[in-house]
Each structure stands twice: as structure tokens, then as C-alpha cells.
Design a protein around this motif. Structure first.
Motif, PDB file in Angstrom:
ATOM      1  N   UNK A  37       0.805  -1.245   0.106  1.00  0.00           N
ATOM      2  CA  UNK A  37      -0.018  -0.143   0.215  1.00  0.00           C
ATOM      3  C   UNK A  37       1.037   1.290  -0.042  1.00  0.00           C
ATOM      4  N   UNK A  38       0.368   2.513  -0.690  1.00  0.00           N
ATOM      5  CA  UNK A  38       1.304   3.570  -0.977  1.00  0.00           C
ATOM      6  C   UNK A  38       0.605   4.475  -1.445  1.00  0.00           C
ATOM      7  N   UNK A  39       1.087   5.668  -1.401  1.00  0.00           N
ATOM      8  CA  UNK A  39       0.466   6.929  -2.165  1.00  0.00           C
ATOM      9  C   UNK A  39       1.254   7.306  -3.538  1.00  0.00           C
ATOM     10  N   UNK A  40       0.261   7.077  -4.455  1.00  0.00           N
ATOM     11  CA  UNK A  40       0.843   7.278  -5.720  1.00  0.00           C
ATOM     12  C   UNK A  40       0.654   8.522  -6.303  1.00  0.00           C
ATOM     13  N   UNK A  41       1.494   9.422  -7.024  1.00  0.00           N
ATOM     14  CA  UNK A  41       1.100  10.451  -7.644  1.00  0.00           C
ATOM     15  C   UNK A  41       1.343  10.422  -9.101  1.00  0.00           C
ATOM     16  N   UNK A  42       0.519  11.059  -9.895  1.00  0.00           N
ATOM     17  CA  UNK A  42       0.651  10.812 -11.483  1.00  0.00           C
ATOM     18  C   UNK A  42       0.301  12.164 -12.198  1.00  0.00           C
ATOM     19  N   UNK A  43       0.544  12.015 -13.448  1.00  0.00           N
ATOM     20  CA  UNK A  43       0.839  13.371 -14.285  1.00  0.00           C
ATOM     21  C   UNK A  43      -0.843  14.076 -14.535  1.00  0.00           C
ATOM     22  N   UNK A  44      -1.605  12.987 -14.452  1.00  0.00           N
ATOM     23  CA  UNK A  44      -2.901  13.633 -15.133  1.00  0.00           C
ATOM     24  C   UNK A  44      -4.194  13.211 -14.191  1.00  0.00           C
ATOM     25  N   UNK A  45      -3.832  12.729 -12.799  1.00  0.00           N
ATOM     26  CA  UNK A  45      -4.903  12.505 -12.030  1.00  0.00           C
ATOM     27  C   UNK A  45      -4.332  13.024 -10.430  1.00  0.00           C
ATOM     28  N   UNK A  46      -5.480  13.004  -9.735  1.00  0.00           N
ATOM     29  CA  UNK A  46      -5.256  13.432  -8.303  1.00  0.00           C
ATOM     30  C   UNK A  46      -4.380  12.381  -7.392  1.00  0.00           C
ATOM     31  N   UNK A  47      -3.817  12.386  -6.542  1.00  0.00           N
ATOM     32  CA  UNK A  47      -3.097  11.548  -5.510  1.00  0.00           C
ATOM     33  C   UNK A  47      -3.940  10.268  -5.444  1.00  0.00           C
ATOM     34  N   UNK A  48      -3.233   9.238  -5.229  1.00  0.00           N
ATOM     35  CA  UNK A  48      -4.386   8.029  -4.944  1.00  0.00           C
ATOM     36  C   UNK A  48      -3.895   7.215  -3.852  1.00  0.00           C
ATOM     37  N   UNK A  49      -4.484   6.294  -3.319  1.00  0.00           N
ATOM     38  CA  UNK A  49      -4.106   5.351  -2.416  1.00  0.00           C
ATOM     39  C   UNK A  49      -4.016   4.287  -2.926  1.00  0.00           C
ATOM     40  N   UNK A  50      -2.798   3.531  -3.349  1.00  0.00           N
ATOM     41  CA  UNK A  50      -2.824   2.280  -4.105  1.00  0.00           C
ATOM     42  C   UNK A  50      -2.666   0.833  -3.370  1.00  0.00           C
ATOM     43  N   UNK A  51      -3.277  -0.165  -3.885  1.00  0.00           N
ATOM     44  CA  UNK A  51      -3.080  -1.372  -3.377  1.00  0.00           C
ATOM     45  C   UNK A  51      -2.363  -2.283  -4.508  1.00  0.00           C
ATOM     46  N   UNK A  52      -1.191  -2.667  -4.449  1.00  0.00           N
ATOM     47  CA  UNK A  52      -0.393  -3.278  -5.131  1.00  0.00           C
ATOM     48  C   UNK A  52      -0.346  -4.793  -5.041  1.00  0.00           C
ATOM     49  N   UNK A  53      -0.331  -5.616  -6.017  1.00  0.00           N
ATOM     50  CA  UNK A  53      -0.055  -7.090  -6.134  1.00  0.00           C
ATOM     51  C   UNK A  53       1.310  -6.999  -5.854  1.00  0.00           C
ATOM     52  N   UNK A  54       1.990  -7.834  -4.791  1.00  0.00           N
ATOM     53  CA  UNK A  54       3.356  -8.083  -4.726  1.00  0.00           C
ATOM     54  C   UNK A  54       3.990  -8.918  -5.720  1.00  0.00           C
ATOM     55  N   UNK A  55       2.938 -10.018  -6.208  1.00  0.00           N
ATOM     56  CA  UNK A  55       3.585 -10.895  -7.249  1.00  0.00           C
ATOM     57  C   UNK A  55       3.531 -10.340  -8.763  1.00  0.00           C
ATOM     58  N   UNK A  56       2.322  -9.859  -9.199  1.00  0.00           N
ATOM     59  CA  UNK A  56       2.270  -9.163 -10.649  1.00  0.00           C
ATOM     60  C   UNK A  56       2.680  -7.795 -10.733  1.00  0.00           C
TER      61      UNK A  56
END
Length: 594
Positions: free
Chosen positions: A290-309
Motif C-alpha cells: 500500500x502506498x500513495x501514488x502521484x501521477x501526471x494527469x490524476x489526483x493523488x491516489x491510495x494504491x493497493x499493489x499485488x506483490x507478485x504481479x
């Protein structure tokens, strides 16, 4: 992140405060009373204002006191009643049902623990600054970093550990020297193995420290890249173990943050969430990161990332930032060195979205800090300019973070010189490739970026006009009044004033107001305690005395950095009117000459 779930903060733009959120079975829900604003002010920049525990979350309120918000009933319980003190850098100690924190009061800091009953214990004191407490898997060790005045934490800092006894107090505290001078940050335990990010070989890279012997340092297989940015705030997390020897780590490549996952079994690493250009607050649980992700065309997001894929799912935020108009996307630019031995510099260029037959005017943005950086993430102010026909470039001049220790320390004694030269170099480079109109180049900056803009207007005739948003105009006055965290910073940036009085005078914008011949616009908050309002007022008056006509816009209810939505919008409208007027004048002048 804790067994109780995922928690995060969101900014309420209307109120200008941070609110607490939790991922429930029904989706994101807000926790705590309506009037609970969350923000730490330790070191002036705060950070680490929340820490998740088994049954809820510890937070720092706007009054700088620690509270516990229960997940069971949503009740908010005050844990400290410590007038005059500020808390930050919170870390939950699950083994003893308490929270570790940095306490700041009366010009001193301590590493403390606060129990669920509000009992405060001093764990360590006597060092100037504390940061990043971490607890080992079995609760037997605590690690942290510290630094001493006049250093900043990205110049020289130290790693410490201590044993944690049954009563929760620390003993046998020990410093672990780096092999050579370094900045260390973000200690973290993988089980009982201690890891830290250290730049003693030139980059903030992960190192494992053998705390069972004499403290040997063991390198990871990570590349020579910065794996963190400058620790202006407490509570940063750019790396974390994911179990069975696996890791999640952020790497900065030419200003872009990349998220890399390794399993620890194959040794291979995969890059995850490629749509994002910066990552913060990494935490793992089970099969996910889980982390905060920041992108160029959207607002900051709370992300859930599959550790395997490496597949990413947005669980909060991440809305498309501009549903009615396609956002201007950042183009990574490299600007070559002019002289042998100099470093090339990088930045992000945004083309205007308003089509015009002419080569567009350019706005150059100098980031604050100055030991900070620009990232390829959504910036509504950049988009504002691009939608109105301006090209924009955010420049990571020498001294920026994310490009290694040598590049970061290039500002030593040279603030107002190399940053200005790099901004000029960027303007010339972009104009030479036809990306911007070289006769209509504007420069702007906030705080220390405002200082860079002012020095550029003084030292160069390259810029059509400039904008300073609560920018530094009198470094000596700032030195006398600044907070403890930065009390030695200006001497590093400009050298000791006793040894270099001419340099200080040469690089004080207030003393050279008469050399600014192009138009200037200023914005200042009346409650600013970093760049006090008198600095901006004195600069504007000095320009008027020299026969200039600067614009000054005053926001009495703002501090250092405008937080209120209406004031931010007002500042942009005033600046747009200013740029449009002087862009047209420059264009008319060029046409008359031709």
C-alpha cells in the motif's frame, strides 16, 4: 497500515486541513469528529502525523497534541496535554500498545513514547534532532536517525539503535558510523535485520547493518540511484520489506520516481504502477503493498499493489484531474552542461493546450527548498498555465534532490548563483529548439524558489518578468528569525556571513532592487512566520524607490504557502493578468523590431 486496516490523510481544500480516512468493507470512510484537523509542525514542516495501531490510529491534531481514534466506535481520545510542545514522526509500537514520537518543546527535541493511558516516557534525549524511529520484529530493538546543528539531515546524519527493555525504556544506545560522511534516513527492520538508506557512496541506497558485531555495512544489489528524496518531513517511507526477503523500493531516475518490487527468491525485480511518477508512504501487508501514488494527469491516489504481479488498484483518490480538457503531460528534458565538469540538468516541459499560431511564451518554475525537486505529477497551477497558452518548464537545477549526493550538495556557498545559471540555461535550451518564444520568458518561484526568481531578475536580462510567491528577499534577516531546524542552513547555502560578507551582500535581493528593470509581481501572506511579511513589503518599497512599479498582492489570512482555495485561485488570476499583459507587450515590441 496495521491489522486494523489501511488509514490515510486527505486534504480538505475548502477548510485547508487534513482529515482521517479508513478503508472499510463498504469502501473509504472518514474517521473522527468533524472538527479534527491533522497536522504536525515539528521542525516547521511536520510529517508523520498518523500511525496505525491494532484497534485504531494515533494522530497529531492541529494543536500538536496526540490523540487516538478508535476504530470500534470512532471516538477520539486525547493522549497528551502538553502545552507548548509539538509531536510528529509517529510510529506505533504494537508490542507495548503505545506510540513512539518526536517531541519538540522549548527549542529541544526528544524521542518519546506515549501509552494509551497518556503516560509519556522519554526514550532518548541530548541530540539536536530526532527522526524515523523503527521497532524490530520482536520488539527488542529501536532504531532512529539524528543530526546535529548546523547540519541539515540531507548533509550529515547518524544512525542509532538501542535495546528495548521489558519496561519499554531504552538502554545501550549506540551510534553506527557510516564508512564515510553521509546522510542516512528511514531505518527499517526486516525481522530483526536493520536496513537504512545511506548516501556514503554517492546515492541514497539500501544498506544492511550488522548490529550484532562492530557494525559492518552490507550493500544491496540496488542500482546507483537515489532511493529517497530530501527528508524535509518526518515519517517518510520510500522502502519497506514485503516478507521472505522481498522488498518494495522507490528509485528516482532523472526526477521520476519508479516503484520496484523484488521477491527475494529469484533476485529479479519488476517495475510496478508505471502510470505513476512518484510514490510515498510504502507499507506492506500480506500479499499487497500500500502506498500513495502521484501521477501526471490524476489526483493523488491510495494504491493497493499485488506483490507478485505488480498490478495496481486504486482504493481511494486517483480521480482524473481534468475531465473536461485533456491535461498537458510532462516531457522529460535534459539540458546539457555548458562547461567541462558541470552536470547536465533535468526538468519537465509542458506544452500549451490552447492552440495559437505563434511559438508560445514560457514560464520557468524554480521549485522551493531549495534542496527539493520537481516531479512529473499533477500540478493544477501548471495545468492552469497550459490551458491559457503558456508553455511551462519545472527545472531541477543543481542542488535538487534525486540526482545523487554530489549534485545535491552543489549549492554549498553558491545559492543564487548556480540555480540562476541553470534556469537561464533551461530558457536558452528550450528557445533554441523552438519549444518556446525566447523573447517571452517568465520566471517564478515559491519561498526559496522566489529567491531564485529574484536573483535571476537581478543577475540577468533574460527574463521578460518575474513572480515571487512569499520569496526570500533578505537572507540575513531570515537567518536571524528562522526556526531552529534551518538555523544553520543559510550559512551552508551562502557561507558564513563573517567570512563572506561580500557574498551575502551580493546575493541579497533587497540590496539590488534597482537592478531589476523588468516587471515583478509579489504575493505574500500576512501570517507567514518563515519569510516574514516585512521581507516582501521592504522589497516592493525598495523597487518603488528605484523608480519601478512592482505589483504586490497581500493575503492577510495566509501563512507560508497559501492553503485556502479562494486565495490560491485569486493568486493565479492576478498572475495570469500580469503575464498576459507583459507577454503581449513583449510580442508587440518584437513585431515592431522586425
Amino acid at each position: 497500515m496495521s491489522p486494523a486496516g489501511v488509514f490515510w490523510l486527505e486534504t480538505d481544500p475548502a477548510r485547508g486541513c487534513n482529515t482521517l480516512w479508513h478503508l472499510s468493507n463498504q469502501g473509504p470512510v472518514r474517521l473522527g469528529p468533524d472538527d479534527l484537523g491533522i497536522r504536525s509542525r515539528v521542525n516547521g514542516y511536520g510529517g508523520g502525523a498518523l500511525a496505525a495501531a491494532d484497534s485504531g490510529v494515533f494522530v497529531v491534531g492541529e494543536d500538536q497534541q496526540i490523540r487516538f481514534v478508535s476504530l470500534a466506535d470512532g471516538q477520539c481520545h486525547s493522549l497528551t496535554d502538553d502545552p507548548g510542545a509539538a509531536y510528529g514522526g509517529l510510529v506505533a509500537d504494537q508490542y507495548r500498545q503505545r506510540v513512539l514520537a518526536v517531541r519538540e518543546a522549548e527549542g529541544k527535541q526528544q524521542l518519546v513514547a506515549v501509552s494509551m493511558q497518556g503516560e509519556r516516557s522519554v526514550l532518548h534525549s541530548g541530540l539536536d534532532f530526532y527522526s524515523a524511529p523503527a521497532v524490530s520484529a520482536d520488539g527488542s530493538q529501536v532504531a532512529w536517525t539524528s543530526w546535529q546543528l548546523p547540519d541539515m539531515p540531507w548533509l550529515r546524519s547518524r544512525l542509532w539503535t538501542a535495546n528495548c527493555s521489558e519496561d519499554g525504556l531504552l538502554d545501550q544506545g549506540r551510534e553506527w558510523p557510516t564508512p564515510s560522511e553521509a546522510s542516512v534516513q528511514q531505518p527499517v527492520f526486516d525481522g530483526n535485520q536493520l536496513w537504512v538508506l545511506s548516501d556514503h557512496e554517492g546515492w541514497w541506497q539500501p544498506w544492511r547493518i550488522d548490529t550484532s558485531g562492530e557494525g559492518s555495512w552490507h550493500a544491496s544489489d540496488s542500482p546507483a540511484r537515489d532511493h529517497a528524496n530530501a527528508p524535509w518531513q518526518l515519517g517518510e517511507s520510500h522502502h519497506c520489506p514485503t516478507g521472505r526477503g522481498g522488498w518494495a523500493r522507490v528509485r528516482y531516475c532523472n526526477g521520476t520516481g519508479e516503484l520496484w518490487l523484488s521477491s527475494g527468491q529469484t533476485g529479479d525485480a519488476i517495475r510496478a504502477a508505471r502510470d505513476f511518477g512518484d510514490f510515498r508512504c510504502l507499507q506492506s501487508a500480506g500479499e499487497h503493498l500500500y502506498c500513495i501514488g502521484r501521477a501526471s494527469s490524476r489526483l493523488d491516489a491510495v494504491l493497493e499493489i499485488d506483490l507478485e504481479t505488480g498490478q495496481a488498484r486504486t482504493i481511494a483518490g486517483g480521480e482524473e484531474a481534468m475531465p473536461e480538457a485533456r491535461a498537458a503531460l510532462p516531457l522529460d528534458i535534459e539540458i546539457p552542461a555548458l562547461n567541462p565538469g558541470e552536470a547536465s540538468i533535468h526538468g519537465f516541459f509542458y506544452t500549451p493546450k490552447l492552440a495559437t499560431p505563434d511559438v508560445p511564451p514560457l514560464i520557468l518554475i524554480a521549485h522551493g527548498g531549495p534542496t527539493s525537486a520537481a516531479y512529473p505529477v499533477f500540478n493544477p497551477q501548471v495545468q492552469y498555465w497550459c490551458q491559457r497558452g503558456f508553455a511551462v518548464a519545472e527545472i531541477n537545477y543543481r542542488g535538487s534532490t534525486g540526482f545523487g549526493r554530489e549534485f545535491r550538495l552543489a549549492l554549498e556557498g553558491r545559492w543564487g548563483e548556480v540555480d540562476v545559471a541553470d534556469m537561464e540555461r533551461a530558457a536558452d535550451h528550450l528557445a533554441s529548439f523552438g519549444l518556446a518564444d525566447g523573447s517571452r520568458v517568465f520566471i517564478q518561484g515559491r519561498s526559496s524558489g522566489g529567491y531564485t526568481a529574484l536573483m535571476a531578475m537581478i543577475r540577468s536580462q533574460r527574463f521578460t518578468a518575474g513572480a515571487s510567491m512569499f520569496g526570500v528577499t533578505d537572507p540575513m534577516r531570515l537567518r536571524a528569525m528562522t526556526h531552529r531546524f534551518e538555523s544553520g542552513y543559510l550559512d551552508w547555502l551562502l557561507g558564513s556571513p563573517e567570512k563572506h560578507p561580500k557574498r551575502w551582500r551580493d546575493r541579497t535581493p533587497l540590496f539590488h532592487a534597482d537592478r531589476i528593470t523588468a516587471p515583478m509581481i509579489f504575493f505574500q501572506g500576512g501570517q507567514d512566520k518563515v519569510v516574514v511579511p516585512e521581507q516582501t513589503r521592504a522589497m516592493a518599497e525598495a523597487m518603488k524607490a528605484a523608480g519601478r512599479a512592482p505589483e504586490l498582492h497581500w493575503f492577510e489570512d495566509e501563512g507560508h504557502g497559501f492553503r485556502r482555495q479562494a486565495n490560491q485561485a485569486g493568486m493565479l488570476e492576478w498572475m495570469f493578468s500580469f503575464y498576459r499583459k507583459h507577454s503581449q507587450k513583449a510580442n508587440d515590441h518584437a513585431e515592431n523590431l522586425s
